[in-house]
Design a protein around this motif. Structure first.
Motif, short mmCIF file in Angstrom:
data_model
loop_
_atom_site.label_atom_id
_atom_site.label_comp_id
_atom_site.label_asym_id
_atom_site.label_seq_id
_atom_site.Cartn_x
_atom_site.Cartn_y
_atom_site.Cartn_z
N MET A 87 0.83 -1.20 0.00
CA MET A 87 0.00 0.00 0.00
C MET A 87 0.86 1.25 0.00
SD MET A 87 -3.18 -0.14 -0.27
CE MET A 87 -4.36 0.81 0.65
N SER A 88 1.90 1.25 0.84
CA SER A 88 2.73 2.46 0.87
C SER A 88 3.42 2.65 -0.46
CB SER A 88 3.72 2.41 2.03
OG SER A 88 4.11 1.12 2.31
N LEU A 89 3.82 1.53 -1.08
CA LEU A 89 4.43 1.63 -2.41
C LEU A 89 3.41 2.21 -3.39
CD1 LEU A 89 7.11 0.95 -3.70
CD2 LEU A 89 6.12 -1.21 -4.45
N PHE A 90 2.16 1.70 -3.28
CA PHE A 90 1.11 2.20 -4.17
C PHE A 90 0.92 3.70 -4.01
CE2 PHE A 90 -3.30 3.60 -4.40
CZ PHE A 90 -3.53 3.40 -5.74
N TYR A 91 0.86 4.16 -2.75
CA TYR A 91 0.63 5.59 -2.55
C TYR A 91 1.78 6.42 -3.08
CZ TYR A 91 -3.69 5.01 -0.06
OH TYR A 91 -4.98 4.72 0.24
N PHE A 92 2.99 5.91 -2.92
CA PHE A 92 4.15 6.64 -3.43
C PHE A 92 4.07 6.75 -4.96
CE2 PHE A 92 8.63 6.49 -4.92
CZ PHE A 92 8.96 7.78 -4.54
N HIS A 96 2.06 0.52 -11.67
CA HIS A 96 0.77 0.17 -11.08
C HIS A 96 0.30 -1.20 -11.55
CE1 HIS A 96 -0.06 3.74 -8.88
NE2 HIS A 96 0.02 4.52 -9.93
N TYR A 97 0.43 -1.44 -12.86
CA TYR A 97 0.01 -2.74 -13.41
C TYR A 97 0.83 -3.87 -12.81
CZ TYR A 97 -2.83 -0.52 -17.01
OH TYR A 97 -3.77 0.20 -17.67
N VAL A 98 2.14 -3.64 -12.63
CA VAL A 98 2.99 -4.68 -12.06
C VAL A 98 2.54 -4.98 -10.63
CG1 VAL A 98 5.32 -5.25 -11.31
CG2 VAL A 98 4.96 -4.21 -13.53
N LEU A 99 2.19 -3.93 -9.88
CA LEU A 99 1.71 -4.12 -8.51
C LEU A 99 0.44 -4.96 -8.48
CD1 LEU A 99 2.21 -0.69 -6.73
CD2 LEU A 99 3.39 -2.82 -6.31
N LEU A 100 -0.38 -4.84 -9.54
CA LEU A 100 -1.62 -5.61 -9.60
C LEU A 100 -1.38 -7.00 -10.17
CD1 LEU A 100 -4.06 -2.92 -10.94
CD2 LEU A 100 -4.29 -4.15 -8.82
N ASN A 101 -0.12 -7.37 -10.43
CA ASN A 101 0.23 -8.65 -11.03
C ASN A 101 -0.32 -8.80 -12.44
OD1 ASN A 101 1.64 -11.01 -11.01
ND2 ASN A 101 -0.04 -12.24 -10.20
N ALA A 102 -0.56 -7.67 -13.12
CA ALA A 102 -1.04 -7.71 -14.50
C ALA A 102 0.16 -7.54 -15.41
CB ALA A 102 -2.08 -6.63 -14.74
N GLN A 103 0.95 -8.60 -15.53
CA GLN A 103 2.22 -8.49 -16.26
C GLN A 103 2.01 -8.12 -17.72
OE1 GLN A 103 4.47 -12.03 -15.74
NE2 GLN A 103 4.80 -11.69 -13.59
N PHE A 104 1.00 -8.77 -18.33
CA PHE A 104 0.80 -8.54 -19.76
C PHE A 104 0.42 -7.09 -20.02
CE2 PHE A 104 -1.79 -8.67 -23.65
CZ PHE A 104 -0.83 -9.16 -24.50
N LEU A 105 -0.54 -6.58 -19.24
CA LEU A 105 -0.97 -5.19 -19.42
C LEU A 105 0.20 -4.25 -19.18
CD1 LEU A 105 -4.50 -4.83 -17.88
CD2 LEU A 105 -3.79 -4.56 -20.23
N ALA A 106 1.01 -4.57 -18.15
CA ALA A 106 2.15 -3.71 -17.83
C ALA A 106 3.07 -3.60 -19.03
CB ALA A 106 2.91 -4.28 -16.63
N ILE A 107 3.39 -4.75 -19.61
CA ILE A 107 4.39 -4.73 -20.67
C ILE A 107 3.81 -4.14 -21.95
CG2 ILE A 107 4.18 -6.98 -21.80
CD1 ILE A 107 7.37 -5.77 -20.25
#
Lengths: 349, 180
Positions: B16-21, B56-67
């Motif tokens: 969460m703190s990473l997300f807020y940053f 943000h996408y990587v944090l959500l484990n959405a690797q494909f969307l991230a890349i």
């Protein structure tokens, strides 16, 4: 346990980083020697025996030179340009599997920094990011020649990225995975089920397209128009001096190393070689995988030599010829290759 | 808020703190896009904004969307933006004069946006921005299956839309040539 894992990866990253720098350093030496060979000259032979200390001398020279930032240039972006170029060149090695899993004592070491399940796309992303270093540096120099070089680099990279992406799609239709580790494991050995297991023999046209695009993406001759000295003085790095210029030149050699590694991994079996199971049995799980690593590096060195071979053999394209080749020949061929791959894999299996 | 185990909660806090940053960085860079005077700087900040989206996408484990976000937005579209801006070489002299009509339209547009944001804030409920209901949602396999079964029709229609845009662009480009 967790800390040991992080430490292991840290050491691996350090080794790979060091190796890419050393390979890039000696590529500059090899390039001059190869050029000398092709032109019937001797090449550098003063620094050390056979001139093998030449890269060190060149590096020292680059550091000693006066550092100039033009008055009208944007000083921050002027420094960001070469830094980005070298950064994007170095991060591509993270997903390449350098060897089979290796056993040292009781621990199993994975010779790959990370096996993300979108490895191929990651490489593609790094490639597409590579153009920013050139563009930002060229624009921040506030020089017309630099800007023209930067614009050429951008349009060239975008045009050839399309063909490169399409040629990879045909490969992915065969492998069915985006993970580089799995793609390499599928090419185990040399011969499987009555056919060659290396992807090159399944995708010859795809490989041809890929290697042409790799030349264009690394800005190597015959596609080195962004730094075409007969038209643009020095292209995007006209205004650069000292180590910032060194970074641009160095990034090109690291890119060559990475793209050679990618080509060996995707199409030429990576660390696989004929009779690898027998060798692994004889040498055990520590030294066997290291032979595979040596084989991979042999393939990489061959491709680096190929890059140089082409550079000193083929003249540079004209700009309109470059665009014609990219859009009118490579892209239709790549699409035809995809259709062909689809038909073959549907009707033969 | 779903009930979490202790270890999971600790992990969540850290994420969460990473997300807020990262969210702070996204908004900061987005503001800098608007406020920087030089259009090339704006585009560079926009690239940074897209980069934070990738995180943000990587944090959500959405690797494909991230890349894909990384390749398509940062690697292709932004390069084209930068390319065009560098070619135009905009500066203060070439900035168009804004008429009162444009300013008026901008004010109305801004008010509409404010209204939408206020309305959506009213119905929004707190959620955990770093935990997905289905953690495999963003991986290639899951996404591919959903796209080619459940959402096949919208997927194909959107490809048709992109194709139309491409044909239109080619048509516009060739039209100019024959007239000249």
């Amino acid at each position: 346990m967790e800390l040991a894992f992080v430490g292991q990866k840290f050491i691996l990253v350090g080794i790979i980083f060091l190796i890419s720098l050393v390979v890039a350093m000696y590529s500059t030496y090899a390039e001059r020697k190869v050029a000398a060979f092709f032109q019937d000259r001797v090449g550098p032979n003063r620094a050390g025996p056979f001139g093998i200390l030449q890269p060190l001398a060149d590096g020292a020279k680059m550091f000693m030179k006066e550092e100039i930032i033009p008055t009208r240039a944007n000083p921050f972006l002027f420094i960001v340009g070469p830094s980005l170029a070298i950064l994007t060149a170095c991060i591509g090695t993270a997903v390449i599997p350098w060897g089979q899993k290796m056993t040292i004592g009781s621990t199993v070491v994975d010779l790959q920094v990370t096996d993300i399940n979108v490895g191929v796309l990651y490489l593609f992303g790094v490639v597409s990011l590579g153009v920013y270093g050139v563009m930002i540096g060229g624009w921040a120099s506030n020089n017309k020649y630099s800007l023209l070089g930067a614009i050429r680099a951008a349009s060239q990279n975008i045009s050839y990225e399309v063909a490169m992406g399409l040629s990879i799609i045909a490969l992915l239709m065969i492998t069915g995975t985006l993970s580089l580790r799995e793609i390499t494991e599928q090419q185990h050995g040399f011969w499987k089920d009555g056919y060659f297991s290396w992807n090159f023999f399944k995708q010859p046209l795809g490989f041809l397209l890929f290697i042409v695009c790799a030349f264009a993406e690394t800005n190597r001759t015959p596609f080195d128009l962004p730094e075409c000295e007969t038209e643009l003085v020095g292209g995007y790095h006209t205004e650069y001096s000292s180590m910032k210029l060194g970074f641009y030149l160095f990034a090109e050699y690291i890119n060559m190393f990475v793209s050679s590694a990618v080509m060996s991994t995707l199409y030429f079996g990576g660390y696989n070689y004929p009779g690898m199971d027998y060798v692994n049995e004889q040498l055990g799980n520590t030294w066997g995988p290291l032979v595979g690593v040596a084989v991979l590096f042999g393939k990489i060195i061959f491709f680096i030599f190929f890059f140089m071979w082409v550079r000193w053999t083929i003249p540079r394209f004209r700009y309109d010829q470059l665009m014609d080749l990219g859009w009118k020949i490579l892209i239709p061929l790549a699409i035809a290759n995809i259709v062909l791959t689809g038909l073959v894999s549907t009707f033969l299996r | 808020m779903p009930i979490l185990k202790k270890g999971q909660r600790y992990f969540c806090n850290y994420k969460m703190s990473l997300f807020y940053f990262i969210a702070f960085l996204s908004i900061l860079f987005a503001l800098l896009v608007i406020f920087s005077k030089n259009p090339v700087h704006s585009v560079l900040y926009l690239i940074l904004t897209f980069f934070t989206f990738t995180i943000h996408y990587v944090l959500l484990n959405a690797q494909f969307l991230a890349i894909v976000n990384f390749i398509v937005y940062m690697g292709a579209i932004m390069v084209l933006f930068l390319f065009v801006l560098m070619l135009l070489n905009l500066n203060n002299d070439s900035e168009p004069v804004k008429t009162n009509l444009v300013k008026f339209a901008a004010i109305i547009g801004g008010c509409c946006l404010l209204l939408t944001v206020a309305a959506s804030l009213k119905v929004a409920s707190p959620s955990i921005p770093v935990v997905l209901a289905n953690p495999n949602l963003g991986l290639v396999k899951g996404l591919g299956k959903v796209l080619f079964t459940q959402f096949l029709l919208p997927f194909e229609i959107s490809s048709l839309l992109l194709f139309t845009a491409m044909v239109g662009a080619v048509l516009l480009a060739t039209k100019d040539k024959t007239n000249a």
